[in-house]
Structures are given as structure tokens and as C-alpha cells.
Design a protein around this motif. Sequence first.
Motif, PDB file in Angstrom:
ATOM      1  N   ILE A 287      14.970  -2.540  10.978  1.00 32.01           N
ATOM      2  CA  ILE A 287      15.775  -3.694  11.368  1.00 32.01           C
ATOM      3  C   ILE A 287      15.486  -4.111  12.805  1.00 32.01           C
ATOM      4  O   ILE A 287      15.610  -5.289  13.155  1.00 32.01           O
ATOM      5  CB  ILE A 287      17.272  -3.376  11.174  1.00 32.01           C
ATOM      6  CG1 ILE A 287      17.586  -3.188   9.695  1.00 32.01           C
ATOM      7  CG2 ILE A 287      18.152  -4.480  11.743  1.00 32.01           C
ATOM      8  CD1 ILE A 287      19.010  -2.783   9.413  1.00 32.01           C
ATOM      9  N   ALA A 288      15.072  -3.176  13.649  1.00 31.03           N
ATOM     10  CA  ALA A 288      14.772  -3.500  15.036  1.00 31.03           C
ATOM     11  C   ALA A 288      13.631  -4.501  15.160  1.00 31.03           C
ATOM     12  O   ALA A 288      13.478  -5.144  16.207  1.00 31.03           O
ATOM     13  CB  ALA A 288      14.438  -2.234  15.810  1.00 31.03           C
ATOM     14  N   PHE A 289      12.826  -4.642  14.120  1.00 28.47           N
ATOM     15  CA  PHE A 289      11.714  -5.592  14.136  1.00 28.47           C
ATOM     16  C   PHE A 289      11.996  -6.798  13.236  1.00 28.47           C
ATOM     17  O   PHE A 289      11.073  -7.529  12.889  1.00 28.47           O
ATOM     18  CB  PHE A 289      10.428  -4.904  13.674  1.00 28.47           C
ATOM     19  CG  PHE A 289       9.967  -3.824  14.603  1.00 28.47           C
ATOM     20  CD1 PHE A 289       9.193  -4.123  15.715  1.00 28.47           C
ATOM     21  CD2 PHE A 289      10.328  -2.507  14.393  1.00 28.47           C
ATOM     22  CE1 PHE A 289       8.773  -3.121  16.581  1.00 28.47           C
ATOM     23  CE2 PHE A 289       9.912  -1.506  15.246  1.00 28.47           C
ATOM     24  CZ  PHE A 289       9.133  -1.807  16.355  1.00 28.47           C
ATOM     25  N   GLN A 290      13.254  -7.004  12.884  1.00 26.09           N
ATOM     26  CA  GLN A 290      13.614  -8.090  11.979  1.00 26.09           C
ATOM     27  C   GLN A 290      14.714  -8.957  12.585  1.00 26.09           C
ATOM     28  O   GLN A 290      15.451  -8.524  13.469  1.00 26.09           O
ATOM     29  CB  GLN A 290      14.134  -7.544  10.639  1.00 26.09           C
ATOM     30  CG  GLN A 290      13.121  -6.777   9.822  1.00 26.09           C
ATOM     31  CD  GLN A 290      13.754  -6.192   8.567  1.00 26.09           C
ATOM     32  OE1 GLN A 290      14.946  -5.891   8.537  1.00 26.09           O
ATOM     33  NE2 GLN A 290      12.954  -6.033   7.517  1.00 26.09           N
ATOM     34  N   GLU A 291      14.810 -10.181  12.102  1.00 22.22           N
ATOM     35  CA  GLU A 291      16.006 -10.987  12.309  1.00 22.22           C
ATOM     36  C   GLU A 291      16.850 -10.789  11.067  1.00 22.22           C
ATOM     37  O   GLU A 291      16.644 -11.442  10.041  1.00 22.22           O
ATOM     38  CB  GLU A 291      15.655 -12.463  12.504  1.00 22.22           C
ATOM     39  CG  GLU A 291      16.878 -13.335  12.791  1.00 22.22           C
ATOM     40  CD  GLU A 291      16.521 -14.789  12.994  1.00 22.22           C
ATOM     41  OE1 GLU A 291      17.098 -15.638  12.295  1.00 22.22           O
ATOM     42  OE2 GLU A 291      15.651 -15.075  13.837  1.00 22.22           O
ATOM     43  N   TYR A 292      17.791  -9.871  11.152  1.00 20.50           N
ATOM     44  CA  TYR A 292      18.530  -9.406   9.977  1.00 20.50           C
ATOM     45  C   TYR A 292      19.712 -10.325   9.702  1.00 20.50           C
ATOM     46  O   TYR A 292      20.468 -10.680  10.603  1.00 20.50           O
ATOM     47  CB  TYR A 292      19.030  -7.978  10.200  1.00 20.50           C
ATOM     48  CG  TYR A 292      19.603  -7.341   8.966  1.00 20.50           C
ATOM     49  CD1 TYR A 292      18.798  -6.631   8.097  1.00 20.50           C
ATOM     50  CD2 TYR A 292      20.951  -7.476   8.663  1.00 20.50           C
ATOM     51  CE1 TYR A 292      19.325  -6.041   6.955  1.00 20.50           C
ATOM     52  CE2 TYR A 292      21.491  -6.900   7.526  1.00 20.50           C
ATOM     53  CZ  TYR A 292      20.672  -6.186   6.682  1.00 20.50           C
ATOM     54  OH  TYR A 292      21.201  -5.621   5.541  1.00 20.50           O
ATOM     55  N   SER A 293      19.849 -10.713   8.456  1.00 16.39           N
ATOM     56  CA  SER A 293      20.978 -11.530   8.026  1.00 16.39           C
ATOM     57  C   SER A 293      21.725 -10.792   6.930  1.00 16.39           C
ATOM     58  O   SER A 293      21.114 -10.143   6.074  1.00 16.39           O
ATOM     59  CB  SER A 293      20.493 -12.884   7.501  1.00 16.39           C
ATOM     60  OG  SER A 293      21.574 -13.652   7.026  1.00 16.39           O
ATOM     61  N   ILE A 294      23.040 -10.888   6.953  1.00 17.42           N
ATOM     62  CA  ILE A 294      23.854 -10.153   5.996  1.00 17.42           C
ATOM     63  C   ILE A 294      23.662 -10.677   4.583  1.00 17.42           C
ATOM     64  O   ILE A 294      23.525  -9.912   3.634  1.00 17.42           O
ATOM     65  CB  ILE A 294      25.344 -10.232   6.392  1.00 17.42           C
ATOM     66  CG1 ILE A 294      25.571  -9.512   7.729  1.00 17.42           C
ATOM     67  CG2 ILE A 294      26.227  -9.610   5.325  1.00 17.42           C
ATOM     68  CD1 ILE A 294      26.981  -9.654   8.254  1.00 17.42           C
ATOM     69  N   MET A 295      23.633 -11.999   4.439  1.00 16.07           N
ATOM     70  CA  MET A 295      23.620 -12.576   3.103  1.00 16.07           C
ATOM     71  C   MET A 295      22.390 -13.430   2.817  1.00 16.07           C
ATOM     72  O   MET A 295      22.159 -13.819   1.682  1.00 16.07           O
ATOM     73  CB  MET A 295      24.889 -13.431   2.892  1.00 16.07           C
ATOM     74  CG  MET A 295      26.169 -12.636   3.003  1.00 16.07           C
ATOM     75  SD  MET A 295      27.645 -13.598   2.559  1.00 16.07           S
ATOM     76  CE  MET A 295      27.338 -13.932   0.824  1.00 16.07           C
ATOM     77  N   ARG A 296      21.627 -13.766   3.832  1.00 13.96           N
ATOM     78  CA  ARG A 296      20.438 -14.568   3.607  1.00 13.96           C
ATOM     79  C   ARG A 296      19.190 -13.741   3.885  1.00 13.96           C
ATOM     80  O   ARG A 296      19.256 -12.592   4.301  1.00 13.96           O
ATOM     81  CB  ARG A 296      20.470 -15.821   4.483  1.00 13.96           C
ATOM     82  CG  ARG A 296      21.537 -16.806   4.019  1.00 13.96           C
ATOM     83  CD  ARG A 296      21.391 -18.142   4.701  1.00 13.96           C
ATOM     84  NE  ARG A 296      22.245 -19.149   4.069  1.00 13.96           N
ATOM     85  CZ  ARG A 296      22.401 -20.375   4.523  1.00 13.96           C
ATOM     86  NH1 ARG A 296      21.750 -20.780   5.588  1.00 13.96           N
ATOM     87  NH2 ARG A 296      23.195 -21.227   3.885  1.00 13.96           N
ATOM     88  N   GLY A 297      18.039 -14.355   3.631  1.00 14.49           N
ATOM     89  CA  GLY A 297      16.789 -13.623   3.759  1.00 14.49           C
ATOM     90  C   GLY A 297      16.551 -13.101   5.169  1.00 14.49           C
ATOM     91  O   GLY A 297      16.918 -13.736   6.159  1.00 14.49           O
TER      92      GLY A 297
END
Length: 847
Positions: free
Chosen positions: A572-582
Motif C-alpha cells: 500500500i505504501a506504493f499505491q494510492e489506496y481507495s477503500i471502495m474504488r480502484g
Amino acid sequence: MSATNFAGSGLLVIEFNNVLSAGRSAIRLLGVDSTLRSAVIASTLALATAGLAQTGPSQGSGGEITIRMMPGAGYGIPPKEATSTTALIRRATFEAFHAKNPGIRVVNAGGLTLAGDLADSMFLMSMAGDTSPDIFYVNFRQYFTFLEQGFARPLDDLVAKDPEVFNRTNPVVKKVVTGYDGKVYAIPFFQVAMALYYRKDFFSKAGLDPNKPPRDWKEFYEYSQKLTDAKSGRFGFAFSTPPAYLWANFLYAAGGEVVKPGDTPQGPWKSVINSPEAAKAVEFYRKLVTETWKGPDGKSIGPAAFNSKNLNDDIRTGKIAMWLNYTNDVVLQQSDLPPSQIGMARVPAGPGGYANEINAGMWAISSRVTDPKKLEACWKFIKFFSGDEAARINTEKCIELGLGNLVNPVWLKKFGHTDYLAQVDPDYVKANEELFKSGHPEPYGKNCQQVYTVMDNALDKARLEPNTDVREILAETEREMNNKLLGYTPPEILARQRAWAAGIFGCIGLALIPLSVWGFKKARAAAANTIDRVPSGVDRRSMWRFLAVCLGPAMLTIALWHYYPLLRGLVIAFQEYSIMRGTRWVGFDNFIGVFTQPVFYKSLWNSFVYVGLSLLIGFFVPIFLALALNEIPRFKTFFRTVFYLPAMTSSIVVAFVWRQFYDKSPQGLLNSLVGPFVESVVNPVLGALGQQPWPTAYDWLGDPTLAMFAVVLPGVWAGAGPGSILYLAALKNISEDRYEAADLDGANWVKKIRYITLPGLKPLILINLLGVFIAGFKAMENIFVLTQGGPLNSTRTIGLEVWQNAFMFLKFGYATAAAWVMGSILIGFTLIQIRSLLAMRFSTARA
């Protein structure tokens, strides 16, 4: 934002399961379980019992449909035992809905409820924990952020069938509702405008006309001066704490803005807080809360305003003559004070003319609601509360409770209560109409729900650093707002940062290769030199199977709750994490954000300061307390029990107790203890030396130089007793023969402690040193309750930075990257300590 509770306080847990799920999800998302466990799960365990009664089953009995509703503060279903006016009115409305819809049951969906700028975290943790409600409350500042995350279901198909749901909607409000992509995602059920309220009786005592409230800033300041009375402890005006939410009305009146849309409404908005108009509003704030003047007797008076930690309580007790609060389109603002004493007017005009905040409480349906029957039930709920029927019930309940003169005349006339029209103050009517005409929506773009936290720092700096140029403060605020909240970085700067990040990470990767090879060779050499101690004749395969059965559950648990979150968090540290979207990959952008944010370095430094103060003040206190308890000739059990009692109390409760202790009013416990000494001893000496006197009532948590010291003390106080019990046990392992030998050699008590006691406690001291360092580095409970990281970020630590970015800003990638940096520091320190512990020799004590 609640019309009556935006300045409320407290941590209220309504539903245990929701927050526990959110805590587990936080561990899964962020990868550093202990930091968030202390913030979410520990406080939940401490307070969960208070909220279990508010929860409801997901499926009602008899086939009825249950709607889980997550309201804003003050808009849920109140408990039956609640007797306040607002609770009785709300309960009557919900009872009417249930009577009209017997097949539908509405229950409160709960979570960790926080005050002020942190109020959104309850809903966000619920979504992160996969326990989303069916219907949830949303206002302007939350709206675009929630839509960006995909929380809300589009309602256009439902609105097409019942367009009357917008009959009462103000044009400004409707523009915001449809401003994201032209679709409707929420329906307003009340609309509010910010107004100036004042005490008519205080106006009369100060020689002011109660029927002529201040019209502009000049009159407003003059009125505030005349209404300030040092003898009674009354101020002319008060902001809430933190102050930015109310101060924004002065910004609008000056002609300024907080943010503006980017190229598209859905994209990042840009901060425009660094403007001449905003500078005028900050200067006026600084004048209100810092300037003093001479009274007729020559004594200094003022300032004319202050930041109240409990605005509603201060209003009720007469400490404030004027304040800002909401009026709305159904029932005018209520108070415990007699209505005849309260006047209402427009927010005073500034250099830009009349302007005030306009907002709306709206209901949205979760995008996870797919069952047609549940969807129909949710829509019935929204139609009822946004329509005239709910307004009629509100009106009639107010009349029943004797508050008919506070009801909007439009509703009195519409529902046939014309006999009450003559009782309504005409100034209320006029002000209410004008406020909605001059209404200015609060910031509502992407990530705008937390712009106030950044503005609060600017106002704190303006108040605490009166010589700092306002435009310099606003320029720094604009940069922080763009980078930290709105996610805007110029493309050329971002490209340069990415190149540097790739180079640094490449160098780290190359350095890890030889270190890994060296570690592997060292481990193999150590294994080859290990002496086989397995007795002859033992079946090794049976031994390994036995070890697997014994250790397997523990290893599986550790892997599940520790190592899997770490690996998941690394991704997740290398992502733009979204709870409900991609979720999308952003490479090193999150780490770039961490290492380019000045507030991160400030948080890192504060964490070391917190640890240093904890060690300096509190590390040796348990040792000396244990020595004292060990030497007490009588009542040993009693004193040990007394000192251990704080360990039986939740750390959150301890923090709340100390917050009352630090109360900045003259009635605060610490001020009441120190004040007489300052007034009778310190100030006379300072006066004789020609120095300014010290204040007899001090804001201990509002001073950046003292705030960190103040938040450390509660932990030291609560931890000294439990720590001393451990040292008491260790003291029993030191042989009495050594003390007798020292007595024969003529050693005094200082030498016995130095050469016998402390060396005997050395292993436990080193173990506790490791624990205190790790616990102090992750600490946030005391800070969370006492200062929320302020003032001027002087108490903002890494633990608080991780939590706020995850559950207030929804920046899970950034929060995980920051958590990894914190974890790396703790791992390094732990390895150093383990090497020291391995060099020690431990043995079983003899009786």
C-alpha cells in the motif's frame, strides 16, 4: 456540522463491533498494528460498553427492514431517557416516521465519535472496516471527498420519481449538491446559515442598544471592548477551539476564499488563502484575541475575544456576550437561556461586505446498498426527513415544549399556527432571510473536509507570534494546504522529486545486497557451530512434528496479525489506496510526500522530544518510588495499591482528567493552585523590577513551549505506580547479604543504591528502556485528547500523523509510508537494545 454541537467535546463509542472492525482494517491497511491499535482498538475496549445499547440488528423481527443510519453529531436517534429539548424533538420525528412506516426500523450505526475537526473519522473508520451504514450524514466539506471515494449512490433515478424532495432547497445548496458531475448524490434535510448571536441583557448593562447589533467590523470591535468585563470574567466575543471554522466567516466578509476548483470539479482544488483579503481577516482575528487596552483605572483590559474550549458551556454560564452559531430553515437556534435575552443578527460586514457561511445537512445512501427493498426503505426515510412532514412535526413539538416563538414564521403560517406569529421576534425573521441571501458555501472540493486543520495552525501562529508578517503565515499555509490536503504539486517539481527518489531507493537496494549476503553467511556459520543437544535415540521427525503442533498456532497468529499487515502495508505504501474504488500504483510518490512535508519532520522531531521527556521525567520515577515503597515500614500494601490504581483506568480517561486539570480559566485546578502565588508573590516582585506581570490564569496547553511537557506528565503520572511494582519484584532478587556487607564496610545509603541496587536492577532497566522508547515513540492518546497535535504542531507526533492522514484525509498510501519510516526507526533501536540484552546473563533467583 451540527447546529448545536459543533463545539461539543468527548469521545463517545456507540457501537463496539464497527470500531473493532475498523481497527482490524487499520492494521491491515497501514501495516504497523500497534500504532493504530492504541488509537482505535484500545480506546474502543475502554469505552465500548457505553455504546452497545445503541446498536440494532441487521434484520428486524417479523420481516421488517432495518436501516443502519450514521448521523452527524446531534442528528441520531436519542435514547429514551434523554430529556433535552433537541432530543425530545428528534425523537418525536423518528417516532412519527416509524408510525408511518411500520415495516421499516431505523437504528443508529455507530463508531468512535470525536469532536470538532475529527468528527468525520467515525464514518471513515466504519467504511474502512467494511461496516458501512445504509444511510449516512454528509455536509458540504465532506461531500466531494465522499463522492471521490465512491461512498454514495447516485440518486437521480429516485429524484426523477419524487422531484419534490428539492422543494425546500436553497439555490446555493442545490448548486453544491449537483456540482460534482451534475448528478445528485445527497438530499438536504436541513439548511443552515451562520449568524451573530448576542446577549441583550449584557448589551443593556454595557450601555449598548439591544436592538442595534454591530453592523461592521469597526462597530463589532468597539462593542466587544465595551462588553468585556474582567471582574466577571466575561469576554465580548469568543471563537470555538480550534477557531478556523468560525473565523472563516470573517474571511468571507473580507472578500477572501479558502480554495477554488481546478480544471474540473472532480480534480484537485487549489488553495487561494494567501490573498490580501485573507490577510485582513487574519489581522482582525489577531486584533480580537491579542490586543489589550487601558481601563479608566489605568489597568490593562482585554483582549476582547478568546478561543473557548467549551463554547456552549461558556455561553450558558455568561462568559461570552457575542458568538457565532447557526440558524436554519426549520427551527431557529435554541439555547438554555431565556429567548428574550438572546438577539440574532447578520455576521458583521467586512471590507468585502456581508457574507456568512451557508451549509446543509444531507442524507446519502451507501453505494453498497443493492437490495431493492432496502433501497426503497432508505428513500422513504430521505423523503420523509427532507419534506414538509418532518418540518411540521418539528414545529408542533417546539410549540408543545413552549418554544413556539423560536420557530420560523414560514412554518407557523404554513401549518396553521398563526396565533404564535406575533410572538416571534421580527429581528429573527429579518436576519434569517438576509443570512440565506448572503450565504457563502464552506469549502466542499476534494479533500476540503480538513482545510480547517491547516487554517487553525495559521491562526495559532498569528496569535502566538504577533510580530510575524501575516502574508508570510498565509504563504506557508497555502503551500501546506496544497501539498498536504489538496494533493497539488506542480508537474515539473514532481518529476524532479521522482528522479531523486528513484536514485535514493536504487542506492538503498544496492547496499542491501551485500548486507543480505553477509547476514546469510553469518547465520550459516552460526548454525554450523551450534552444538547438537538432542538426546540420542530421539526421533527427529517426531520432535519436529511435536514442535509444529505446539508452535504452529502461535506462529500462525503472529504471521496473520503482524507479518501479513507489514507485507500488505509495504504494498500500500506504493499505491494510492481507495477503500471502495480502484487502487493505482504511484511508485515512490508516497515516500516523496513523506520526506518533502515539513510537518513530517516536525512530527518526527516531536516524537523524539516526547520520548526524551518521558525518559528524563518519568523513567527513574518508578525506580525511586519502588525504593521508597520497599522501605516503608507500615501500610505497604495500601500505598502500593494507591500508586497502582492509575493502571486500572483507561489512558483516555486519564487524559480527560488532566485536560480538566489544565483548564485555562481562572477556575481551572492548576490555575487555582498557582494563581494566588503568582498574584501575591511573583507579580509584586516583577512590578518592583519594572517587568510585565504574569497572568494568573494561564493556557497551559495553548503555549507551544509548555504543551509537550504538559502532554508527557499524564503518562508519567499514570505509569509510575505500575512500573514501580515491577521494580519492587526485582528488588527481592537482590541478596540481603550484599547490603549487610556494605554496612560492615561503612557504605552509606547513596553508595548502596549506586553500587548494589542499580546494578542489580540493570537488566530490568534496559528492558524497560526499550519498552518506554517504543511506547513513547508511538504515543498519541494523551496528545489526541489534550492538544490534537497543536498548538503550531508543537505536540504533533508520528503516531498522530499516521492516524490523521489515514482516517481524516483518507491518504492511506501516505500514512503507510510514514508508518514504515517510523517502524524502521523502532526496528533499528530494538536491534541495538537486543544486542545489549543478549550480552547479559540471566538466572533464576533463589528464595
